[in-house]
Design a protein around this motif. Structure first.
Motif, PDB file in Angstrom:
ATOM      1  N   ALA A 149     -31.113  21.049  72.356  1.00 23.36           N
ATOM      2  CA  ALA A 149     -31.113  20.758  70.917  1.00 23.36           C
ATOM      3  C   ALA A 149     -29.961  21.480  70.226  1.00 23.36           C
ATOM      4  CB  ALA A 149     -32.446  21.138  70.296  1.00 23.36           C
ATOM      5  N   TYR A 151     -27.115  22.219  71.571  1.00 21.92           N
ATOM      6  CA  TYR A 151     -25.924  21.434  71.932  1.00 21.92           C
ATOM      7  C   TYR A 151     -25.838  20.184  71.046  1.00 21.92           C
ATOM      8  CZ  TYR A 151     -22.938  18.252  74.566  1.00 21.92           C
ATOM      9  OH  TYR A 151     -21.958  17.349  74.917  1.00 21.92           O
ATOM     10  N   GLY A 152     -26.964  19.517  70.857  1.00 19.80           N
ATOM     11  CA  GLY A 152     -27.000  18.295  70.049  1.00 19.80           C
ATOM     12  C   GLY A 152     -26.522  18.519  68.621  1.00 19.80           C
ATOM     13  N   VAL A 153     -26.922  19.631  68.039  1.00 19.43           N
ATOM     14  CA  VAL A 153     -26.532  19.875  66.647  1.00 19.43           C
ATOM     15  C   VAL A 153     -25.036  20.224  66.564  1.00 19.43           C
ATOM     16  CG1 VAL A 153     -27.103  22.333  66.358  1.00 19.43           C
ATOM     17  CG2 VAL A 153     -27.465  20.765  64.465  1.00 19.43           C
ATOM     18  N   VAL A 155     -22.821  18.781  68.555  1.00 19.38           N
ATOM     19  CA  VAL A 155     -22.198  17.453  68.653  1.00 19.38           C
ATOM     20  C   VAL A 155     -22.244  16.761  67.284  1.00 19.38           C
ATOM     21  CG1 VAL A 155     -22.388  15.151  69.683  1.00 19.38           C
ATOM     22  CG2 VAL A 155     -22.680  17.173  71.115  1.00 19.38           C
ATOM     23  N   ALA A 156     -23.375  16.886  66.590  1.00 20.40           N
ATOM     24  CA  ALA A 156     -23.491  16.315  65.241  1.00 20.40           C
ATOM     25  C   ALA A 156     -22.420  16.911  64.331  1.00 20.40           C
ATOM     26  CB  ALA A 156     -24.879  16.592  64.668  1.00 20.40           C
ATOM     27  N   CYS A 157     -22.235  18.212  64.433  1.00 19.36           N
ATOM     28  CA  CYS A 157     -21.254  18.934  63.631  1.00 19.36           C
ATOM     29  C   CYS A 157     -19.844  18.438  63.939  1.00 19.36           C
ATOM     30  CB  CYS A 157     -21.413  20.418  63.947  1.00 19.36           C
ATOM     31  SG  CYS A 157     -19.994  21.428  63.652  1.00 19.36           S
ATOM     32  N   ARG A 158     -19.553  18.283  65.191  1.00 19.88           N
ATOM     33  CA  ARG A 158     -18.246  17.798  65.634  1.00 19.88           C
ATOM     34  C   ARG A 158     -17.985  16.369  65.118  1.00 19.88           C
ATOM     35  NH1 ARG A 158     -17.088  13.664  69.931  1.00 19.88           N
ATOM     36  NH2 ARG A 158     -15.029  14.204  70.665  1.00 19.88           N
ATOM     37  N   GLU A 159     -19.002  15.510  65.200  1.00 25.38           N
ATOM     38  CA  GLU A 159     -18.847  14.132  64.718  1.00 25.38           C
ATOM     39  C   GLU A 159     -18.645  14.107  63.207  1.00 25.38           C
ATOM     40  OE1 GLU A 159     -18.736  11.116  66.374  1.00 25.38           O
ATOM     41  OE2 GLU A 159     -18.420  12.507  68.033  1.00 25.38           O
ATOM     42  N   ALA A 160     -19.434  14.915  62.497  1.00 32.34           N
ATOM     43  CA  ALA A 160     -19.337  14.944  61.034  1.00 32.34           C
ATOM     44  C   ALA A 160     -17.948  15.437  60.607  1.00 32.34           C
ATOM     45  CB  ALA A 160     -20.437  15.834  60.456  1.00 32.34           C
ATOM     46  N   ARG A 162     -15.064  15.308  62.466  1.00 34.10           N
ATOM     47  CA  ARG A 162     -13.980  14.400  62.842  1.00 34.10           C
ATOM     48  C   ARG A 162     -13.955  13.156  61.972  1.00 34.10           C
ATOM     49  NH1 ARG A 162     -15.737  11.122  68.224  1.00 34.10           N
ATOM     50  NH2 ARG A 162     -13.530  11.091  68.648  1.00 34.10           N
ATOM     51  N   VAL A 166     -18.256  15.972  56.265  1.00 40.27           N
ATOM     52  CA  VAL A 166     -18.776  17.227  55.700  1.00 40.27           C
ATOM     53  C   VAL A 166     -17.599  18.159  55.425  1.00 40.27           C
ATOM     54  CG1 VAL A 166     -21.074  17.243  56.779  1.00 40.27           C
ATOM     55  CG2 VAL A 166     -19.118  18.152  58.040  1.00 40.27           C
ATOM     56  N   LEU A 174     -25.215  24.050  57.126  1.00 41.07           N
ATOM     57  CA  LEU A 174     -25.859  22.772  57.456  1.00 41.07           C
ATOM     58  C   LEU A 174     -26.403  22.797  58.873  1.00 41.07           C
ATOM     59  CD1 LEU A 174     -23.472  19.996  56.049  1.00 41.07           C
ATOM     60  CD2 LEU A 174     -25.829  20.466  55.331  1.00 41.07           C
ATOM     61  N   VAL A 175     -25.582  23.242  59.795  1.00 43.32           N
ATOM     62  CA  VAL A 175     -25.975  23.272  61.206  1.00 43.32           C
ATOM     63  C   VAL A 175     -27.149  24.214  61.421  1.00 43.32           C
ATOM     64  CG1 VAL A 175     -25.233  24.109  63.473  1.00 43.32           C
ATOM     65  CG2 VAL A 175     -23.790  22.523  62.192  1.00 43.32           C
ATOM     66  N   THR A 178     -30.367  22.922  59.703  1.00 39.21           N
ATOM     67  CA  THR A 178     -30.892  21.735  60.380  1.00 39.21           C
ATOM     68  C   THR A 178     -31.524  22.113  61.716  1.00 39.21           C
ATOM     69  OG1 THR A 178     -29.241  20.333  59.310  1.00 39.21           O
ATOM     70  CG2 THR A 178     -30.276  19.453  61.305  1.00 39.21           C
TER      71      THR A 178
ATOM     72  N   ARG B 138     -34.905  16.886  52.744  1.00 36.39           N
ATOM     73  CA  ARG B 138     -34.815  17.974  51.764  1.00 36.39           C
ATOM     74  C   ARG B 138     -33.460  18.019  51.049  1.00 36.39           C
ATOM     75  NH1 ARG B 138     -32.018  22.083  54.420  1.00 36.39           N
ATOM     76  NH2 ARG B 138     -32.206  21.970  56.672  1.00 36.39           N
ATOM     77  N   TRP B 145     -24.546  13.685  56.666  1.00 31.03           N
ATOM     78  CA  TRP B 145     -24.915  14.758  57.601  1.00 31.03           C
ATOM     79  C   TRP B 145     -26.203  14.407  58.353  1.00 31.03           C
ATOM     80  CZ3 TRP B 145     -23.669  18.176  60.880  1.00 31.03           C
ATOM     81  CH2 TRP B 145     -24.648  19.004  61.416  1.00 31.03           C
ATOM     82  N   HIS B 148     -25.524  11.961  61.086  1.00 34.93           N
ATOM     83  CA  HIS B 148     -24.913  12.631  62.253  1.00 34.93           C
ATOM     84  C   HIS B 148     -25.948  13.485  62.987  1.00 34.93           C
ATOM     85  CE1 HIS B 148     -20.837  11.287  61.711  1.00 34.93           C
ATOM     86  NE2 HIS B 148     -20.801  11.695  60.461  1.00 34.93           N
ATOM     87  N   ALA B 149     -26.808  14.156  62.232  1.00 36.37           N
ATOM     88  CA  ALA B 149     -27.825  15.012  62.858  1.00 36.37           C
ATOM     89  C   ALA B 149     -28.775  14.173  63.715  1.00 36.37           C
ATOM     90  CB  ALA B 149     -28.597  15.795  61.792  1.00 36.37           C
ATOM     91  N   GLY B 152     -27.058  13.542  66.848  1.00 37.03           N
ATOM     92  CA  GLY B 152     -27.033  14.770  67.657  1.00 37.03           C
ATOM     93  C   GLY B 152     -28.313  14.987  68.434  1.00 37.03           C
ATOM     94  N   VAL B 153     -29.441  14.710  67.812  1.00 40.36           N
ATOM     95  CA  VAL B 153     -30.708  14.961  68.501  1.00 40.36           C
ATOM     96  C   VAL B 153     -30.934  13.907  69.599  1.00 40.36           C
ATOM     97  CG1 VAL B 153     -32.354  13.721  67.010  1.00 40.36           C
ATOM     98  CG2 VAL B 153     -33.030  15.876  68.061  1.00 40.36           C
ATOM     99  N   VAL B 155     -28.412  12.744  71.385  1.00 33.86           N
ATOM    100  CA  VAL B 155     -27.552  13.257  72.464  1.00 33.86           C
ATOM    101  C   VAL B 155     -28.292  14.366  73.211  1.00 33.86           C
ATOM    102  CG1 VAL B 155     -25.411  14.478  73.000  1.00 33.86           C
ATOM    103  CG2 VAL B 155     -25.388  12.597  71.346  1.00 33.86           C
ATOM    104  N   ALA B 156     -28.971  15.230  72.469  1.00 32.78           N
ATOM    105  CA  ALA B 156     -29.760  16.310  73.088  1.00 32.78           C
ATOM    106  C   ALA B 156     -30.810  15.709  74.019  1.00 32.78           C
ATOM    107  CB  ALA B 156     -30.427  17.160  72.010  1.00 32.78           C
TER     108      ALA B 156
END
Lengths: 185, 185
Positions: A149, A151-153, A155-160, A162, A166, A174-175, A178, B138, B145, B148-149, B152-153, B155-156
């Protein structure tokens, strides 16, 4: 720009934006000749391996500078919580620098990269096991799931980042919020 | 195994396990000759495009079957919450079937795949904007975001499944509870 290290930096910067770039594209973006690139790296895989190793050493460095092993051994809830937050904050910053290395399947298919990743991942699993044991992570989750999980967040951060979705300034909070508390109201 | 559709299914199954497989590897795993594969797909990119399109149509199908557009338009909190949960549950199941398509950079570099992804992503952003407006998500988070989150989950989830780190039966609840409420105790 002719040192091996400079080339890796330039290659990583270009691959972060164009993950499928060829060595010819990379040489051009780095402003060097293909001959110079090939003098240092015989193939794209050689270059990927170097990028992968650097990114993994960065990850190991974050584990070290946040005292992850000591926090794991301590079993102390407050210490583990602080360490978890600090690790995520540091990794979020580098999720952008190492965007390419974070997800590239070709890179992880390289044997030594895969093995070193497993090694660092297992240390993190032990850390999350201690976090679970200390009541920092809620019951019902498993250490391995929490490690995936986190790692997943990233990846979300990286996508957001690029996609320009954000502000860089907002990303650590945010990371962290979340990952720790979810998105539900 | 000689139909185009069967080949795509077999290719996806193999790429889920060996994301860097060549067309020769894929043909072998599918038990067909390279000639048969090439009769249907002139290049690896052609095959990837078909896999990408299928995976995106699956995503569109989930948006449709869960009534995402109607939920977005309704602005109704209960309806939005139910839709969000149902979408994640369905996508979790497919995160394993479409594991390769979920993250492959080479696939997303194909122009038409990138464009269709953006299209579906924007619909999801509108959904999360409605969720934020209705108080399901929230305050302090942004629709982009949250979109993307949720990626990310998934991907996890995909990583946890491919490493054998979670039981398939547990995955929907793990993903949903982690996404909605985080990992913190």
């Amino acid at each position: 720009m002719n040192s091996r290290d400079d080339i890796v930096t330039a290659a990583l910067r270009h691959l972060n934006v164009r993950p499928t770039a060829s060595t010819a594209d990379i040489a051009e973006a780095a402003g060097i000749s293909r001959a110079t690139l090939h003098r240092h790296f015989a193939s794209r895989d050689d270059l990927l391996r170097e990028i992968g190793l650097r990114s993994l050493e960065h990850w190991a460095g974050v584990q070290e500078s946040t005292g992850m092993l000591a926090a794991t051994a301590s079993g102390d809830a407050a210490r583990i919580r602080t360490c978890a937050e600090e690790m995520l904050r540091q990794l979020v910053v580098s999720a952008d620098d190492y965007a390419f290395a974070l997800v590239d399947e070709y890179l992880y298919a390289l044997p030594e990269i895969g093995a070193r990743t497993e090694e660092l991942f297992e240390l993190e699993v032990a850390f999350w096991a201690a976090a679970l044991q200390a009541g920092v992570v809620r019951p019902g989750l498993t250490p391995r799931w929490v490690a995936h999980a986190s790692y997943g967040v990233l990846v979300a951060c990286r996508e957001a980042l690029r996609h320009g979705d954000v502000a860089r300034r907002d990303v650590p909070d945010l990371v962290l919020s979340t990952f720790l508390h979810g998105v539900s109201a």
